[in-house]
Every structure is written in structure tokens, then in C-alpha cells.
Write a protein that holds these residues in place. Structure first.
Motif, PDB file in Angstrom:
ATOM      1  N   ARG A 186     -15.778  -2.873 -19.841  1.00 14.14           N
ATOM      2  CA  ARG A 186     -16.734  -2.655 -20.932  1.00 14.14           C
ATOM      3  C   ARG A 186     -16.599  -1.226 -21.422  1.00 14.14           C
ATOM      4  NH1 ARG A 186     -22.220  -0.901 -20.903  1.00 14.14           N
ATOM      5  NH2 ARG A 186     -22.070  -0.631 -18.662  1.00 14.14           N
ATOM      6  N   VAL A 187     -16.770  -1.040 -22.710  1.00 13.95           N
ATOM      7  CA  VAL A 187     -16.782   0.292 -23.317  1.00 13.95           C
ATOM      8  C   VAL A 187     -18.109   0.436 -24.057  1.00 13.95           C
ATOM      9  CG1 VAL A 187     -15.641   1.855 -24.942  1.00 13.95           C
ATOM     10  CG2 VAL A 187     -14.262   0.291 -23.561  1.00 13.95           C
ATOM     11  N   GLU A 188     -18.866   1.448 -23.690  1.00  7.54           N
ATOM     12  CA  GLU A 188     -20.178   1.654 -24.309  1.00  7.54           C
ATOM     13  C   GLU A 188     -20.032   2.105 -25.755  1.00  7.54           C
ATOM     14  OE1 GLU A 188     -23.030   4.071 -22.241  1.00  7.54           O
ATOM     15  OE2 GLU A 188     -22.264   3.382 -20.299  1.00  7.54           O
ATOM     16  N   GLU A 189     -20.820   1.489 -26.629  1.00  3.80           N
ATOM     17  CA  GLU A 189     -20.845   1.911 -28.031  1.00  3.80           C
ATOM     18  C   GLU A 189     -21.338   3.346 -28.099  1.00  3.80           C
ATOM     19  OE1 GLU A 189     -22.668  -0.616 -30.967  1.00  3.80           O
ATOM     20  OE2 GLU A 189     -22.249  -2.378 -29.735  1.00  3.80           O
ATOM     21  N   ALA A 215     -15.067   4.820 -26.812  1.00  4.65           N
ATOM     22  CA  ALA A 215     -15.149   3.910 -27.961  1.00  4.65           C
ATOM     23  C   ALA A 215     -14.665   4.604 -29.227  1.00  4.65           C
ATOM     24  CB  ALA A 215     -16.575   3.403 -28.136  1.00  4.65           C
ATOM     25  N   SER A 246     -19.766   5.955 -27.109  1.00  7.40           N
ATOM     26  CA  SER A 246     -19.124   6.822 -26.118  1.00  7.40           C
ATOM     27  C   SER A 246     -17.855   7.423 -26.710  1.00  7.40           C
ATOM     28  CB  SER A 246     -18.774   6.020 -24.862  1.00  7.40           C
ATOM     29  OG  SER A 246     -17.764   5.069 -25.149  1.00  7.40           O
ATOM     30  N   ARG A 284     -17.432  12.203 -18.246  1.00  6.31           N
ATOM     31  CA  ARG A 284     -17.664  10.763 -18.358  1.00  6.31           C
ATOM     32  C   ARG A 284     -16.883  10.183 -19.527  1.00  6.31           C
ATOM     33  NH1 ARG A 284     -22.873   7.400 -19.666  1.00  6.31           N
ATOM     34  NH2 ARG A 284     -22.338   5.550 -18.479  1.00  6.31           N
TER      35      ARG A 284
END
Length: 105
Positions: free
Chosen positions: A39-42, A47, A44, A104
Motif C-alpha cells: 500500500r502507498v499512502e495518498e 505516492a 506521501s 518515512r
């Protein structure tokens, strides 16, 4: 009907594989090396730089990452840098290099 069945099955398999989600494909055929991105956080930096679910992270700041502990060690070693290189392999096999800020992902 017996002659048609193998054609229908092979067509169904091709259509299913063609329309398959990249993450699902990576989970069905896991990478030999690297860390699978689930998963890639919106919002970030990952992304923003183009990292996607289904990509495989193989290198972080020049260090190969095969296990999570290796990634953590590489992140710690890169803490004082302003930018570093990450190498990803897409589900298609394409290698992509991203420049990220340390910390991060």
C-alpha cells in the motif's frame, strides 16, 4: 462441446490475467528478492514520486533490501542525507529509480 471447452478455458484464463490487479499478480507470484509494496499512502512522498502498490523495493540508498530489517538499517544509515535513490521493480518487470528524502517513505 468437448472441442470448445479448452478454448473457453484458455480464453477465460487470458482475460483474467489481463485484467488482474498488479498487487494481486504480485501476491500470486511473489518477487524472488526485495520487499513487496502492499500500500502507498495518498499524499506521501512515495505516492508523489510514483511508487505504487505491487512494486517491489529492491534497493534503498544503494543497499539491497531483502528483509524489513535491511530496510530499517539502510534508512538509519541515510538519516543525514538530503536525498537518496530507491530502486523499484514494477509488476511488468520494469526497473524504476526514484529520488526520495530520507525518513518515512
Amino acid at each position: 462441446m468437448k472441442r470448445l471447452a479448452p478454448f473457453l478455458i484458455s480464453t477465460l484464463l487470458c482475460v483474467t490475467a489481463w485484467g488482474q490487479d498488479p498487487l494481486e499478480a504480485a501476491l500470486l507470484d511473489p518477487p524472488a528478492t526485495g520487499l513487496l509494496i502492499l500500500r502507498v499512502e495518498e499524499g506521501s512522498q512515495a505516492a508523489a514520486k510514483g511508487m505504487r502498490a505491487g512494486d517491489v523495493l529492491v534497493s534503498y540508498d544503494g543497499a539491497e533490501v531483502h528483509v524489513l530489517e535491511a530496510l530499517r538499517a539502510a534508512m538509519g544509515a541515510a538519516a543525514g542525507k538530503s536525498a537518496l535513490s530507491c530502486v523499484l521493480v514494477r509488476p511488468s518487470g520494469e526497473r524504476v529509480e526514484l529520488e526520495l528524502a530520507p525518513g518515512r517513505i
